[in-house]
Design an enzyme around this catalytic site. Structure first.
Site, PDB file in Angstrom:
ATOM      1  CE  LYS A  98      39.114  39.502  32.418  1.00 34.64           C
ATOM      2  NZ  LYS A  98      39.851  40.511  31.673  1.00 34.64           N
ATOM      3  CG  ASP A 151      27.434  47.208  44.739  1.00 29.74           C
ATOM      4  OD1 ASP A 151      27.282  47.274  43.411  1.00 29.74           O
ATOM      5  OD2 ASP A 151      28.246  46.500  45.387  1.00 29.74           O
ATOM      6  CB  ILE A 176      34.199  33.644  35.661  1.00 26.42           C
ATOM      7  CG1 ILE A 176      34.807  32.439  36.139  1.00 26.42           C
ATOM      8  CG2 ILE A 176      33.534  34.605  36.442  1.00 26.42           C
ATOM      9  CD1 ILE A 176      34.129  31.574  37.245  1.00 26.42           C
ATOM     10  CG  ASP A 190      30.691  44.170  47.094  1.00 20.18           C
ATOM     11  OD1 ASP A 190      29.994  44.785  46.390  1.00 20.18           O
ATOM     12  OD2 ASP A 190      31.449  43.152  46.406  1.00 20.18           O
ATOM     13  CG  ASP A 230      24.933  41.904  42.559  1.00 13.74           C
ATOM     14  OD1 ASP A 230      24.044  41.016  42.769  1.00 13.74           O
ATOM     15  OD2 ASP A 230      25.070  42.653  41.668  1.00 13.74           O
ATOM     16  CG  ASP A 284      30.619  33.519  28.382  1.00 17.62           C
ATOM     17  OD1 ASP A 284      30.575  34.694  28.013  1.00 17.62           O
ATOM     18  OD2 ASP A 284      30.985  32.483  27.715  1.00 17.62           O
ATOM     19  CB  VAL A 285      28.653  32.537  35.001  1.00 17.81           C
ATOM     20  CG1 VAL A 285      27.639  32.157  35.978  1.00 17.81           C
ATOM     21  CG2 VAL A 285      29.385  31.291  34.701  1.00 17.81           C
ATOM     22  CG  HIS A 286      28.600  37.479  36.195  1.00 19.69           C
ATOM     23  ND1 HIS A 286      28.182  38.087  37.480  1.00 19.69           N
ATOM     24  CD2 HIS A 286      29.772  36.575  36.558  1.00 19.69           C
ATOM     25  CE1 HIS A 286      28.553  37.372  38.360  1.00 19.69           C
ATOM     26  NE2 HIS A 286      29.909  36.853  37.898  1.00 19.69           N
TER      27      HIS A 286
HETATM   28 MG   LIG Z   1      28.919  44.581  44.709  1.00 22.12          MG
END
Ligand SMILES: [Mg+2]
Length: 447
Positions: free
Chosen positions: A185, A36, A188, A323, A38, A190-192
């Site tokens: 939710k 993965d 948050i 993670d 991040d 939207d930030v991504h």
């Molecule tokens: Mg990750």
């Protein structure tokens, strides 16, 4: 505070760079390593949580018309821990153990603890019935009123929920907790989704990405040993490319046989219908059908069934690191028999505390919620699922640098409850011959 019971280990010192095994695995068998991105290849500094919190808080105020007074709230590092459950109906954040019991003393409404008496009255005890627990992926959909926060990115989300709840209660504002949960939710998300976080990280990469050299060393080591590597991430290509150039260098794509971005995990592991799509370096999506996954190319979305068909990488020769225990690892281990490695950055801090602290109390780990892994007497719900879905777990990918690629990881073989020699108090309450058995097994009795 009550003492948390941490098992007594023969040596007090545990190296924080150890890789721990839930299930036996030999690296000798592993030909292909998957990652993965991040928090697996890219580790972020705590500045990122502050950034996400601030942007989401401002979206609530500016786009969802939440009170201007919320701007007084700043991100509170270490207020929450990962793996907590949030009761969407009651607006309560809490830690739940492996047997679905709430750990009393860890239930928070806003920024303040709720008394045990009140918790017991609300839940008619401290057990959370299965039908209101979070679903398989930790979600609160389909009538489940509990949501489990499993993502490291969810630390600012939980903190923001607590802050907004706190504001509403402080000002005696009547509000619907379900709306609040959904709005936070969405903010948050939207930030991504709107790319705000991606642009901020790309603009100041040194501030946000840490330990790049160590990730690079791991990837180089695997390449030198002839291992194949691939990347499956939910993040977009530009963001990953910018980060990987910083971590590994301009040639990072030479190390990977397959690169998949915006994979939409865990859907990627389950939905057979989504085809792969090739993406050019300029970000243009091509329309041709994919017959091969080629080195040097970038693919978007797709699904694991197609991935297995095109690569032929099956079963126990693949080890995938992530993670997120549910989105990254659960389906791979349950459905596809891949080996899995969980990256749990919190381990490093908890092990360091266990190595140095004399006072063994809950609040040495986190003042509000204690350890990620334990309640007073039991493993947490997080721990139980970690042990089910991850063959091995470690604080960071760099822990691999301590081991050669022939290494076999063995879990500590603990006897089942009915196999273990009896403790002295059980022996005295048991049959007449048990003290002899206990003695034969090397247990010294005080009686
Ligand atoms: Mg990750």
């Amino acid at each position: 505070m009550f003492a948390d019971l941490i098992p007594v280990i023969s040596s007090n010192f545990v190296n924080p760079d150890t890789i721990f095994a839930n299930n036996e695995i030999s690296l000798q068998d592993i030909e292909i390593y998957g990652f993965d991105y991040d928090y697996t290849l890219a580790f972020y500094s705590s500045h990122l949580h502050t950034l996400i919190f601030n942007i989401a808080r401002d979206i609530l105020i500016e786009e969802h018309r939440y009170p201007e007074g919320l701007r007084e709230y700043e991100y509170i590092p270490d207020f929450v821990i990962r793996g907590l459950h949030y009761d969407v109906q009651k607006a309560l954040l809490m830690k739940i153990d492996a047997f679905h019991y709430i750990q009393l003393g860890t239930v928070y409404r806003g920024l303040h603890p709720v008394t045990d008496k009140e918790v017991i009255a609300m839940y008619e005890g401290s057990h959370v019935p299965l039908e209101i627990m979070s679903d398989f992926y930790g979600k609160s959909s389909h009538g489940h009123t509990m949501k489990q926060f499993m993502d490291i990115f969810s630390l600012p989300e939980m903190t923001l929920l607590c802050c907004v709840n706190d504001y509403f209660m402080k000002h005696n504002i009547d509000y619907e907790p379900v709306h609040l949960y959904k709005d936070v939710k969405e903010a948050i998300g939207d930030v991504h989704v709107k790319g705000i976080m991606y642009r901020a990280v790309e603009a100041d990469i040194e501030k946000y990405i840490c330990y790049g050299e160590q990730t690079q060393a791991v990837l180089r080591k695997l390449a030198e040993n002839g291992k194949k590597m691939f990347l499956i991430t939910n993040s977009p290509f530009d963001f990953v490319d910018r980060g990987m150039k910083y971590i590994v260098g301009r040639d990072w794509r030479d190390l990977f046989d397959v690169v998949i971005v915006q994979a939409d995990k865990p859907g990627f592991f389950n939905d057979r219908r989504k085809p792969f799509r090739r993406l050019t370096d300029q970000g243009v999506l091509l329309w041709d059908r994919i017959h091969r996954l080629e080195k040097g190319q970038i693919y978007k979305q797709g699904n694991l069934y197609e991935f297995l068909r095109l690569t032929g990488w099956r079963g126990s020769s693949v080890l995938y690191f992530g993670d997120h225990i549910y989105s990254d690892l659960a389906d791979l281990t349950l459905k596809h028999g891949w080996r899995t490695g969980a990256i749990i950055p919190e381990l490093r801090k908890e092990i360091k505390i266990m190595n140095t602290e004399e006072s063994r109390t809950k609040d040495i780990f986190n003042s509000q919620f204690g350890s990620l892994f334990r309640t007073y007497h039991n493993p947490t719900y997080f721990s139980r699922r970690l042990s089910r879905f991850a063959d091995i777990y470690m604080a960071s990918l760099s822990c691999l640098l301590r081991y050669d690629l022939q290494h076999t990881f063995f879990p500590r073989r603990t006897p089942l409850q009915h196999e273990s020699p009896l403790w002295p108090e059980q022996a005295s309450a048991g049959a007449a011959n048990t003290p002899l058995k206990a003695e034969a097994a090397g247990v010294t009795s005080s009686e």
